[in-house]
Design a protein around this motif. Structure first.
Motif, PDB file in Angstrom:
ATOM      1  N   GLU A  82      54.020  37.957  19.453  1.00 18.50           N
ATOM      2  CA  GLU A  82      54.552  38.387  18.166  1.00 18.50           C
ATOM      3  C   GLU A  82      56.074  38.244  18.130  1.00 18.50           C
ATOM      4  O   GLU A  82      56.649  37.878  17.096  1.00 18.50           O
ATOM      5  N   ALA A  83      56.738  38.518  19.240  1.00 15.95           N
ATOM      6  CA  ALA A  83      58.193  38.365  19.299  1.00 15.95           C
ATOM      7  C   ALA A  83      58.582  36.899  19.084  1.00 15.95           C
ATOM      8  O   ALA A  83      59.546  36.609  18.363  1.00 15.95           O
ATOM      9  N   ARG A  84      57.836  35.999  19.677  1.00  8.95           N
ATOM     10  CA  ARG A  84      58.123  34.569  19.514  1.00  8.95           C
ATOM     11  C   ARG A  84      57.910  34.148  18.057  1.00  8.95           C
ATOM     12  O   ARG A  84      58.701  33.371  17.510  1.00  8.95           O
ATOM     13  N   ARG A  85      56.875  34.668  17.421  1.00  7.14           N
ATOM     14  CA  ARG A  85      56.600  34.293  16.026  1.00  7.14           C
ATOM     15  C   ARG A  85      57.743  34.741  15.121  1.00  7.14           C
ATOM     16  O   ARG A  85      58.221  33.972  14.280  1.00  7.14           O
ATOM     17  N   ILE A  86      58.202  35.974  15.294  1.00  9.32           N
ATOM     18  CA  ILE A  86      59.286  36.490  14.460  1.00  9.32           C
ATOM     19  C   ILE A  86      60.583  35.740  14.741  1.00  9.32           C
ATOM     20  O   ILE A  86      61.328  35.383  13.811  1.00  9.32           O
ATOM     21  N   ALA A  87      60.871  35.483  16.019  1.00 12.66           N
ATOM     22  CA  ALA A  87      62.096  34.769  16.365  1.00 12.66           C
ATOM     23  C   ALA A  87      62.116  33.370  15.758  1.00 12.66           C
ATOM     24  O   ALA A  87      63.133  32.928  15.208  1.00 12.66           O
ATOM     25  N   ARG A  88      60.989  32.684  15.839  1.00 12.06           N
ATOM     26  CA  ARG A  88      60.942  31.324  15.294  1.00 12.06           C
ATOM     27  C   ARG A  88      61.122  31.340  13.778  1.00 12.06           C
ATOM     28  O   ARG A  88      61.854  30.511  13.226  1.00 12.06           O
ATOM     29  N   ARG A  89      60.472  32.299  13.119  1.00 13.92           N
ATOM     30  CA  ARG A  89      60.625  32.389  11.674  1.00 13.92           C
ATOM     31  C   ARG A  89      62.062  32.729  11.295  1.00 13.92           C
ATOM     32  O   ARG A  89      62.582  32.256  10.275  1.00 13.92           O
ATOM     33  N   SER A  90      62.734  33.515  12.115  1.00 11.38           N
ATOM     34  CA  SER A  90      64.106  33.910  11.811  1.00 11.38           C
ATOM     35  C   SER A  90      65.044  32.704  11.816  1.00 11.38           C
ATOM     36  O   SER A  90      66.034  32.683  11.069  1.00 11.38           O
ATOM     37  N   PHE A  91      64.756  31.700  12.634  1.00 15.57           N
ATOM     38  CA  PHE A  91      65.578  30.491  12.637  1.00 15.57           C
ATOM     39  C   PHE A  91      65.567  29.856  11.247  1.00 15.57           C
ATOM     40  O   PHE A  91      66.610  29.479  10.710  1.00 15.57           O
ATOM     41  N   THR A  92      64.380  29.719  10.662  1.00 15.26           N
ATOM     42  CA  THR A  92      64.274  29.128   9.325  1.00 15.26           C
ATOM     43  C   THR A  92      64.984  29.988   8.291  1.00 15.26           C
ATOM     44  O   THR A  92      65.732  29.474   7.442  1.00 15.26           O
ATOM     45  N   GLU A  93      64.762  31.299   8.339  1.00 16.21           N
ATOM     46  CA  GLU A  93      65.374  32.183   7.362  1.00 16.21           C
ATOM     47  C   GLU A  93      66.893  32.163   7.469  1.00 16.21           C
ATOM     48  O   GLU A  93      67.600  32.230   6.450  1.00 16.21           O
ATOM     49  N   ASN A  94      67.425  32.066   8.686  1.00 19.83           N
ATOM     50  CA  ASN A  94      68.870  32.033   8.867  1.00 19.83           C
ATOM     51  C   ASN A  94      69.486  30.760   8.306  1.00 19.83           C
ATOM     52  O   ASN A  94      70.564  30.798   7.693  1.00 19.83           O
ATOM     53  N   PHE A  95      68.817  29.624   8.488  1.00 25.27           N
ATOM     54  CA  PHE A  95      69.341  28.390   7.908  1.00 25.27           C
ATOM     55  C   PHE A  95      69.223  28.406   6.389  1.00 25.27           C
ATOM     56  O   PHE A  95      70.067  27.844   5.686  1.00 25.27           O
ATOM     57  N   ARG A  96      68.207  29.054   5.864  1.00 27.54           N
ATOM     58  CA  ARG A  96      68.122  29.209   4.410  1.00 27.54           C
ATOM     59  C   ARG A  96      69.321  30.004   3.897  1.00 27.54           C
ATOM     60  O   ARG A  96      69.883  29.690   2.843  1.00 27.54           O
ATOM     61  N   SER A  97      69.720  31.018   4.636  1.00 27.72           N
ATOM     62  CA  SER A  97      70.886  31.805   4.247  1.00 27.72           C
ATOM     63  C   SER A  97      72.134  30.936   4.175  1.00 27.72           C
ATOM     64  O   SER A  97      72.962  31.066   3.255  1.00 27.72           O
ATOM     65  N   PHE A  98      72.284  30.050   5.159  1.00 29.85           N
ATOM     66  CA  PHE A  98      73.447  29.162   5.165  1.00 29.85           C
ATOM     67  C   PHE A  98      73.457  28.269   3.930  1.00 29.85           C
ATOM     68  O   PHE A  98      74.482  28.143   3.237  1.00 29.85           O
ATOM     69  N   PHE A  99      72.342  27.661   3.607  1.00 27.10           N
ATOM     70  CA  PHE A  99      72.307  26.735   2.481  1.00 27.10           C
ATOM     71  C   PHE A  99      72.459  27.442   1.138  1.00 27.10           C
ATOM     72  O   PHE A  99      72.926  26.840   0.169  1.00 27.10           O
ATOM     73  N   GLU A 100      72.074  28.695   1.081  1.00 26.85           N
ATOM     74  CA  GLU A 100      72.139  29.415  -0.193  1.00 26.85           C
ATOM     75  C   GLU A 100      73.558  29.585  -0.710  1.00 26.85           C
ATOM     76  O   GLU A 100      73.762  29.745  -1.924  1.00 26.85           O
ATOM     77  N   ILE A 101      74.540  29.528   0.156  1.00 26.81           N
ATOM     78  CA  ILE A 101      75.916  29.685  -0.301  1.00 26.81           C
ATOM     79  C   ILE A 101      76.302  28.617  -1.309  1.00 26.81           C
ATOM     80  O   ILE A 101      77.139  28.829  -2.184  1.00 26.81           O
ATOM     81  N   PHE A 102      75.657  27.460  -1.228  1.00 26.49           N
ATOM     82  CA  PHE A 102      75.997  26.361  -2.122  1.00 26.49           C
ATOM     83  C   PHE A 102      75.408  26.549  -3.524  1.00 26.49           C
ATOM     84  O   PHE A 102      75.747  25.804  -4.440  1.00 26.49           O
TER      85      PHE A 102
END
Length: 290
Positions: A57-77
């Protein structure tokens, strides 16, 4: 020249739709998850330890967090195109929103690297209309990139302020009745920190926002913008802490404020763990031994 290249890159990303940006975030997340094993292991270990989860479960959440974090970066635009009327699908605690809008004291907004945090400045005109608005950010190593990020974050009238100038710039604004947003989940140096419990451990919590709030007699509102999974967002505005009402010494009051916003971040991270920035070495700074 480098700044012009950054501006061109920003214009290209602004022209992309939300679906395209999400796909780019997913592609970058996949590459980083695959090619940066040290960060992958650190994030997975942090999730497991601080949420008390098993490896799978920790691996699943960590992997999903990578995607969510990059979405945060792109949202600034897309910040200048973000509007609460079309993007916020759910509001928790309408009473807290009403209190925020009717607040007579200066306002300190405490938020975190959680969900769509880069879109938060775009909410300012709707949440606190008529107030001078600032967001305190950390300077990038590249001055041209810092300049571009400041421009993007200021697209909706919010002024981006370097955290090293916060006292000189933010305090007068707050005393004029302004509103300032801080990311309060950064790791920080010992000289900036008060050490407090955070997510089953002890963390160095930046006392700067607490001290500024106290000096301005501000009301501290924890505010978080989370993704709901349907292309919309959920806006959480928690009940405020009114610093003018606190009792004790200055140090005791600062610790009360820092504990307040740290506990608020912990509560939201537990509710939306996939959307927090687990790649950040949040617990790096420790108390000095002896």
């Amino acid at each position: 020249m480098r700044y012009r290249i950054y501006r061109l890159f920003a214009r290209l990303l602004k022209a992309c739709g939300p679906v395209a940006l999400r796909r780019m975030a997913e592609a970058l997340a996949f590459c980083c998850w695959t090619l940066l094993p040290a960060r992958r292991k650190e994030a997975t270990a942090a999730v497991g330890k601080h949420l008390r989860l098993g490896p799978e479960e920790a691996r699943r959440i960590a992997r999903r967090s990578f995607t969510e974090n990059f979405r945060s970066f792109f949202e600034i635009f897309h910040m200048d195109a973000f509007h609460t009327s079309t993007a916020v699908g759910e509001l928790h605690s309408p009473e807290s929103l009403a209190a925020l809008r009717e607040e007579t004291a200066p306002i300190v907004v405490a938020t975190a690297h959680l969900g769509s945090w880069e879109l938060m400045p775009g909410l300012a005109s709707a949440l606190v209309p008529g107030r001078e608005g600032m967001v305190v950010v950390r300077r990038q190593g590249d001055p041209d990139l810092t300049r571009l990020m400041a421009e993007l974050r200021g697209a909706r009238g919010m002024r981006a302020v370097d955290h090293r100038r916060a006292s000189d710039v933010v305090l007068p604004s707050l005393r004029r009745g302004g509103a300032t947003a801080f990311l309060v989940d950064h790791n920080c140096s010992r000289k900036e920190a008060v050490f407090l419990p955070f997510m089953e451990d002890e963390a160095a919590v930046n006392a700067g926002p607490a001290m500024l709030a106290l000096r301005a007699k501000a009301a501290v509102y924890p505010v978080f913008l989370l993704r709901s999974g349907d292309g919309k967002h959920i806006l959480h505005i928690l009940d405020p802490l009114r610093t003018a009402d606190l009792q004790g010494t200055i140090a005791e009051k600062v610790e009360q404020i820092a504990r307040f916003y740290t506990d608020a971040v912990a509560e939201m991270v537990r509710r939306y763990p996939e959307q927090w920035f687990w790649m950040h070495k949040r617990w790096k700074t420790r108390r000095k031994k002896g």
